[in-house]
Design an enzyme around this catalytic site. Sequence first.
Site, PDB file in Angstrom:
ATOM      1  N   GLY A 186     -24.072  -1.575 -32.433  1.00 10.44           N
ATOM      2  CA  GLY A 186     -24.558  -0.244 -32.096  1.00 10.44           C
ATOM      3  C   GLY A 186     -24.676   0.639 -33.325  1.00 10.44           C
ATOM      4  N   TYR A 187     -23.670   0.598 -34.173  1.00 13.23           N
ATOM      5  CA  TYR A 187     -23.677   1.403 -35.395  1.00 13.23           C
ATOM      6  C   TYR A 187     -24.827   0.981 -36.305  1.00 13.23           C
ATOM      7  CZ  TYR A 187     -21.838   3.734 -39.573  1.00 13.23           C
ATOM      8  OH  TYR A 187     -21.684   4.535 -40.684  1.00 13.23           O
ATOM      9  N   THR A 188     -25.000  -0.321 -36.462  1.00  9.47           N
ATOM     10  CA  THR A 188     -26.072  -0.820 -37.319  1.00  9.47           C
ATOM     11  C   THR A 188     -27.434  -0.392 -36.798  1.00  9.47           C
ATOM     12  OG1 THR A 188     -24.763  -2.727 -38.009  1.00  9.47           O
ATOM     13  CG2 THR A 188     -27.145  -2.901 -38.267  1.00  9.47           C
ATOM     14  N   SER A 199     -28.117   2.185 -34.978  1.00 14.13           N
ATOM     15  CA  SER A 199     -28.282   3.630 -35.151  1.00 14.13           C
ATOM     16  C   SER A 199     -28.611   3.984 -36.593  1.00 14.13           C
ATOM     17  CB  SER A 199     -27.014   4.365 -34.698  1.00 14.13           C
ATOM     18  OG  SER A 199     -25.933   4.184 -35.592  1.00 14.13           O
ATOM     19  N   LYS A 200     -27.985   3.316 -37.550  1.00  8.86           N
ATOM     20  CA  LYS A 200     -28.204   3.671 -38.950  1.00  8.86           C
ATOM     21  C   LYS A 200     -29.537   3.122 -39.480  1.00  8.86           C
ATOM     22  CE  LYS A 200     -24.582   6.212 -39.471  1.00  8.86           C
ATOM     23  NZ  LYS A 200     -24.717   7.669 -39.692  1.00  8.86           N
TER      24      LYS A 200
END
Length: 251
Positions: free
Chosen positions: A155-157, A159-160
């Site tokens: 999820g973080y990847t 988003s970034k």
Amino acid sequence: MSLFDLTGKTAVITGAGRGLGKAVALGLAEAGANVALVTNSTPADDLKQEITALGRKAITIQANVGDQSQLPGIITQTLEQLGRIDILVNNAGIIRRTPAADHTFEDWQEVLDVNLNAVFTLCQLAGREMIAQGSGKIINIASMLSFQGGINVPGYTASKHAIAGLTKALGNEWAAKGVQVNAIAPGYMSTDNTEALREDPVRSRQILDRIPAGRWGELCDMKGPAVFLASSASDYMNGHVLCVDGGWMNR
């Protein structure tokens, strides 16, 4: 040095209560800016006092940026109390570490709500004000995982990676309107988000071995790049993702 002077400018910084956001807020204030410190649960009273001691104006705004209904109030309160918005720093972010096969949709959605959806909405709301006044600076906080896949952080990847794309898209649309939109991609910094990595002796050594500078980034390493992108020194930069990483991306 007048190119870097932010006297009379007003900056909004999300996630300003600690970590990178706190460092950026202080750096902008030291360069002359008045600041709106947006925090969720972390108090920012000490930072507010530190900034006002510099002779700048500072206000605190409590908001959960993951809640879309609270975002317009950030802009409204800043305009009411500080009069204008010249700089927006979208720093607030969260991370959920779980193998992709076990990553819940709830974690996925929560990360995207804070790391991406809030950024788009705040860019849009602040961008309208900046377009109307013919000038403005937006700084989105990207990541090394705007370029790489990472491990156990789907999820973080996602988003970034999206932050890098959004930064370029808005830069394309708003450059001719006097608004510069850029991003900073911090490397491996000593923050809460990297605590698990720093406490893992194997992973920490692997990371340090790849960083040419040979150290984790410190919060103060964010000040100069933030001031640069918030100031007239970067007037001909748009849609750029600036790596502040000790050389990580070179290896």
